[in-house]
Design an enzyme around this catalytic site. Structure first.
Site, short mmCIF file in Angstrom:
data_model
loop_
_atom_site.label_atom_id
_atom_site.label_comp_id
_atom_site.label_asym_id
_atom_site.label_seq_id
_atom_site.Cartn_x
_atom_site.Cartn_y
_atom_site.Cartn_z
CB SER A 242 -0.89 0.03 1.25
OG SER A 242 -0.11 0.34 2.40
CG ASP A 243 1.29 5.86 -1.49
OD1 ASP A 243 2.30 6.00 -0.77
OD2 ASP A 243 1.03 6.64 -2.42
CB CYS A 244 3.06 5.85 3.37
SG CYS A 244 4.63 5.17 2.79
#
EC number: 3.2.1.-
Length: 781
Positions: free
Chosen positions: A290-292
């Site tokens: 996932s993106d952060c």
């Protein structure tokens, strides 16, 4: 201090340092540890999958969930150290992510130009070499404990809207160019040339941000809340194309899902996009991250699930394997206990993650004894690497205008005025997601090498935003006393950046006034240099008679000043081409950035996006770029008829479309041999662009939305002065000559197709193809 106390203190320091080094080991399966031999995950004779499963089987649930996050805690009892998954290498090893550190041992790394500028080279071999250099420096830093092995780069989102702050990270607006860049850069990062069937990785690469992510913060609408409404047609032929190529052709080992929703569903919680497409259709051999804080975002910001445990369960079941952030580490264990998630879901995610670390050699013992173990600090910022950074900048620079004054003569410039807020730029040149460069060469420093004692410098503005006029008068005075002026204007990270989209396409603040006043005060030549990622409406500058040349230099990296100067003074013949359409301000006035449609709509007045669909008049077209030489192109050989074999065989119909799932695409290739002649007195490179115009009947056959034109191939060719070179362009017919219908299905249209060789800055030539249905796939020439 007595000698005895000194010796004791020295031994204590040595012991502490030794203990610190021991605790900071960046590998597992140390052969000096007695227990190592009994662990199956340390047995290099087993498959990666078997080793990963063995490791996971030894972990408790509490231990497992702490390995699902970027800051994995490791498993000390098994000799598995902590590991930081998050490192960045967008255009050089970067310390933006916590996995990389610079210090006295390695103070910096080679910083290439922003991706948007290297894309302007249209040079696939350059993109591959850049990846190889970056991965070499990453491995060298890993060997001394300063870097990880997993890099969340490149950004392969299509630069859909010219206002996007992160357009600088991308290879531009064309899906083919973005795809080619992705494949080559990923291969440069990952490939081990003698790996054979071992599938070893040099470093792990990650294609991001999946998918339809190209809005950060526009007029208060941010990426965390944005729901991208995308048609099936646009999703297939624009947004998904680079990711598909990245996985299927680049063999990338990771894909990152984005913050936004696509048609109502968060990408990191969409089982169709993750498990169905990436893992199922494209067959990713790697992990999905996932993106952060993306899971936290869809729980906290848009309240997509009722509980945190529901959010965790949704992501892992959808096919997510790792969380940049700590959300999975905090709530996965409880989700399993509440039976919202099976333990096997956690195991599956960990196995995908660990297989990548196995391929990297993380579980093979001390990296110094493994491939690339000989690399060290001397392999970072080497002379060859720095020269490649300079070459990349030169190849990308685009000559937009030249009224005959460039290149400047090296010996007759009596006084050079260097003006503008970016004239002395350093950090601006390395764009975002950059590390510490080997060194900087600013534009003024580069120009001083040609005119060492005759330069006067005035910024004209305090900064790029240019909020007042106080410094313009000094700039005007300096220009009035010079016979040549180089005016360096543009943007920087305070205007276009992650989390910051532009509202306008004009120069910020009083920069336009600076340009006008400088041009009006100049006695002779003004060279306008634009440093930016996104396009700028400079139509006003075309009417200023003293502006004799215009260069777009993107964000040119650590060696940007030398590259700019070498082009201006003729030691390099410019050959870059715009990887994006330069729209007029009118586009920004009328078009909402939130409108994800690519195709025009005559009813609403929507003009379409990118050169493929835009119906307005651009400032400069995609692919535009001039040279100091004159080139011509011609077709040496090409097929004129293509017979398509379908299954089942269909009757000949001059005006039909065929779903490519019914076509024998495997051997359906065509080759065009093209010649390029350099008519100039300078050697140079010529970028040949091959566009395709679909048959006129296409619109009715695929339900509308047919591109005006579409890039199907390109090649950068070096040609000596007065010389001719030839090259080949190979096409996969099912990819290059297919259209996507409104249902997202690819179709081949029979009839007369046109190939256009050259951009609008070239003398274009045409070749016609007749595509027919037949009982076999023979290509007639």
């Amino acid at each position: 201090m007595s000698i005895r106390r000194f010796v004791r203190l020295s031994l204590l320091i040595i012991a502490l340092v030794s203990s610190l080094c021991e605790s900071q080991k960046n590998f597992a399966c140390d052969i000096s540890a007695p227990a190592t031999a009994k662990y199956g995950f340390c047995n290099v004779s087993l498959s990666y999958e078997a080793r990963a499963k063995d490791l996971v089987s030894r972990l408790s649930l509490k231990e497992k969930v702490q390995q699902l996050v970027n800051k994995a805690t490791g498993v000390p009892r098994l000799g598995v150290p902590p590991y930081e998954w998050w490192s960045e290498a967008l255009h050089g090893v970067s310390d933006v992510g916590p996995g990389v550190h610079f210090n006295g041992t390695v103070p910096g790394a080679t910083s290439f130009p922003a991706t948007i500028l290297t894309a302007a080279s249209f040079n696939t071999s350059l993109w591959l070499k850049m990846g190889e250099v970056v991965s070499t420096e990453a491995r060298a830093m890993h060997n001394v404990g300063l870097a990880g092995l997993t890099y969340w780069s490149p950004n392969v989102n299509v630069f859909r809207d010219p206002r996007w702050g992160r357009g600088q990270e991308t290879p531009g607006e064309d899906p083919l160019v973005v795809s080619k860049y992705a494949v080559n850069y990923v291969k440069g990062l990952q490939d081990v040339h003698d790996a054979g069937k071992s599938r070893r990785l040099k470093v792990s690469s990650c294609c991001k941000h999946y998918t339809a992510y190209d809005l950060d913060n526009w007029k208060g609408i941010d990426r965390f809340h944005f729901d991208a409404k995308v048609t099936k047609q646009d999703l297939e032929d624009t947004y998904q194309t680079p990711f598909k190529s990245c996985v299927e052709e680049g063999d990338v080992s990771s894909v990152m899902c984005s913050y936004n929703r696509v048609n109502g569903i968060p990408t990191c919680a969409d089982p169709n996009l993750l498990r169905g497409v990436i893992r199922g259709q494209w067959r990713l051999d790697g992990y999905i991250v996932s993106d952060c804080d993306s899971i936290q975002v869809y729980f906290n910001d848009i309240h997509y699930t009722k509980t945190r445990e529901d959010a965790v369960a949704l992501a892992l079941k959808a096919g997510l394997n790792m969380n940049c952030g700590d959300f999975l580490g905090k709530y996965t264990e409880n989700a399993v206990k509440l039976k919202k998630l099976n333990g096997s879901d956690v195991d599956e995610a960990l196995i995908y993650n660990y297989i990548v670390l196995m391929r990297l050699g993380f579980f093979d013992g001390d990296p110094k004894s493994l491939p690339f173990g000989n690399l060290g600090p001397s392999d970072v910022c080497s002379k060859d690497h720095q020269m490649l950074a300079l070459e990349a900048a030169k190849q990308g620079i685009v000559l937009l205008e030249n009224r005959g004054d460039l290149p400047l003569p090296k010996t007759t410039v009596k006084k050079l005025a260097v003006i503008g807020p970016n004239a002395n730029a350093t950090k601006v040149m390395i764009s975002n997601y950059a590390g510490v460069p080997c060194k900087y060469t600013s534009p003024i420093q580069g120009l001083q090498k040609y005119v060492p004692e005759k330069i006067v410098y005035e910024p004209g503005c305090k900064d790029v935003k240019c909020g007042d006029q106080t410094l313009i008068s000094a700039a005007v005075k300096a220009v009035s006393e010079a016979d040549v002026t180089v005016l360096v204007v543009g943007l920087d990270q305070t205007v276009e950046a992650e989390g910051l989209d532009r509202v306008n396409l004009t120069l910020p603040g009083y920069q336009e006034k600076l340009v006008r006043d400088v041009a009006n005060a100049a006695k002779k030549t003004v060279v306008l240099v634009i440093m930016s990622a996104g396009p700028i409406d400079i139509s006003f500058a075309k009417n200023l008679s003293t502006i004799r040349a215009v260069l777009w230099v993107g964000y040119p990296g650590e060696a940007g000043g030398d590259a700019i100067a070498q082009v201006i003074f003729g030691d390099y013949n410019p050959s870059g081409r715009l990887p994006e359409t330069w729209y007029p301000q009118e586009f920004a006035d009328k078009v909402a950035m939130t409108d994800m449609n690519m195709r025009p709509n005559s009813t609403s007045g929507f003009p379409g996006r990118s050169y493929r669909f835009y119906t307005g008049k651009p400032i400069y077209k995609f692919g535009y770029g001039l040279s100091y030489s004159s080139f011509s192109t011609f077709v040496l050989s090409a097929p004129s008829i293509i017979h398509i074999k379908t299954n089942p065989i269909m009757n000949l119909n001059k005006t039909t479309s065929v779903d490519i799932s019914t076509v024998n695409c495997h051997d359906l290739k065509i080759r065009i041999v093209i010649g390029v002649k350099n008519h100039g007195l300078r050697s140079g490179s010529h970028v040949v662009l091959v566009f395709w115009k679909p048959p006129k009947c296409s619109k009715s056959l695929v339900g509308g939305g047919v591109p005006l034109t579409q890039l199907v191939g390109f090649e950068r060719v070096e040609v000596g002065r007065s010389m001719t070179e030839k090259f080949t362009v190979d096409f996969d017919v099912c990819k290059a000559l297919s259209l996507v219908d409104t249902h997202g299905k690819r179709k081949l249209v029979t009839g007369h197709h046109k190939l256009v060789i050259g951009s609008n800055s070239d003398q274009q030539i045409y070749h016609h193809l007749n595509v027919r249905l037949a009982g076999d796939s023979t290509v007639a020439i």
